[in-house]
Design a protein around this motif. Structure first.
Motif: not given
Length: 245
Positions: A184-211
């Motif tokens: 799903e994170g890659r899907g989010m990155c796709q949306i961010a890229y379509k909105m700002a095609p020349k921006a730099r995109i980064g990702f990190a998982t949120a599923d390793t626990g709340e901390v």
């Protein structure tokens, strides 16, 4: 609903110190005393005493909670996501517009990106394409099978080497590899890229626990002490997530 380590009978817990023992000494003593404990994230400043997050065998939880310096041990519950529904086909633009990638993204017209971006609309009065911006996304996973990202770059649905619009690779600080991710994170990155095609995109998982989730927000923002070796200078100007605990 608990977060369980797939390859063992260990469950994720949050260990809250009482403040009578320093966090460093407590972490060291716990590592010595409990062989099943695997620490995954630490926040040294939480409530002025810190918090430790990690996996431990259920058989050792009672003894863990009774250890000197430990105030409480809480079971960590799975996060929930605002699911992104996969498109069966491209969504047609309201008017003939340029196309970035293989399908037209509804957000381009919904947020009127076509009014400020000449990739979509050569007649736009402004041309704000995301140049110089960095956008961080957090969700479950980015590329669990190792082929999805490469495919998306090839179709220009994500930036990376070979994409003539934006050759900056997506900076993946941390992904999950236990097979539980839906990308799903890659899907989010796709949306961010379509909105700002020349921006730099980064990702990190949120599923390793709340901390771990909180620490990855800090990492995407490049806060001192939280960056990853593969950060490559990434520092998000804005961060978005679809996760709650």
């Amino acid at each position: 609903h608990a977060i369980r380590e797939a390859v063992s009978n260990r469950y994720m817990v949050e260990i809250h110190p009482g403040g009578t023992v320093s966090l460093a000494n407590l972490q060291s003593s716990l590592a010595t005393k409990f062989s099943s404990l695997r620490v995954t994230a630490v926040d040294t400043k939480y409530r002025s005493v810190g918090v430790i997050e990690g996996y431990i065998s259920i058989d050792e939880v009672v003894a863990l909670s009774q250890t000197d310096g430990v105030r409480s041990v809480q079971l960590a519950l799975k996060p929930y996501h605002g699911a992104i529904k996969k498109k069966k086909s491209g969504i047609a633009a309201a008017a003939p517009l340029g196309l970035v990638g293989s399908t037209f993204d509804q957000g381009v017209t919904q947020h009127r990106v076509d009014k400020i971006n000449r990739l979509y609309n050569p007649g736009a009065a402004a041309d704000w394409e995301g140049t110089g911006m960095s956008i961080g996304c957090l969700s479950d996973s980015f590329d669990t099978n190792g082929t999805g990202y490469a495919t998306d770059v090839g179709t220009h649905d994500l930036p990376g080497g070979g994409n003539s619009i934006n050759s900056q690779p997506v900076v993946v600080l941390q992904d999950i590899t236990d097979g539980s991710g839906t990308d799903e994170g890659r899907g989010m990155c796709q949306i961010a890229y379509k909105m700002a095609p020349k921006a730099r995109i980064g990702f990190a998982t949120a599923d390793t626990g709340e901390v771990g989730f909180a620490n990855n927000i800090r990492a995407l923002a490049a806060l001192p002490g939280y960056t990853y070796p593969n950060q490559s200078g990434f520092k998000a100007d804005t961060i978005c997530d679809d996760v709650g605990y």
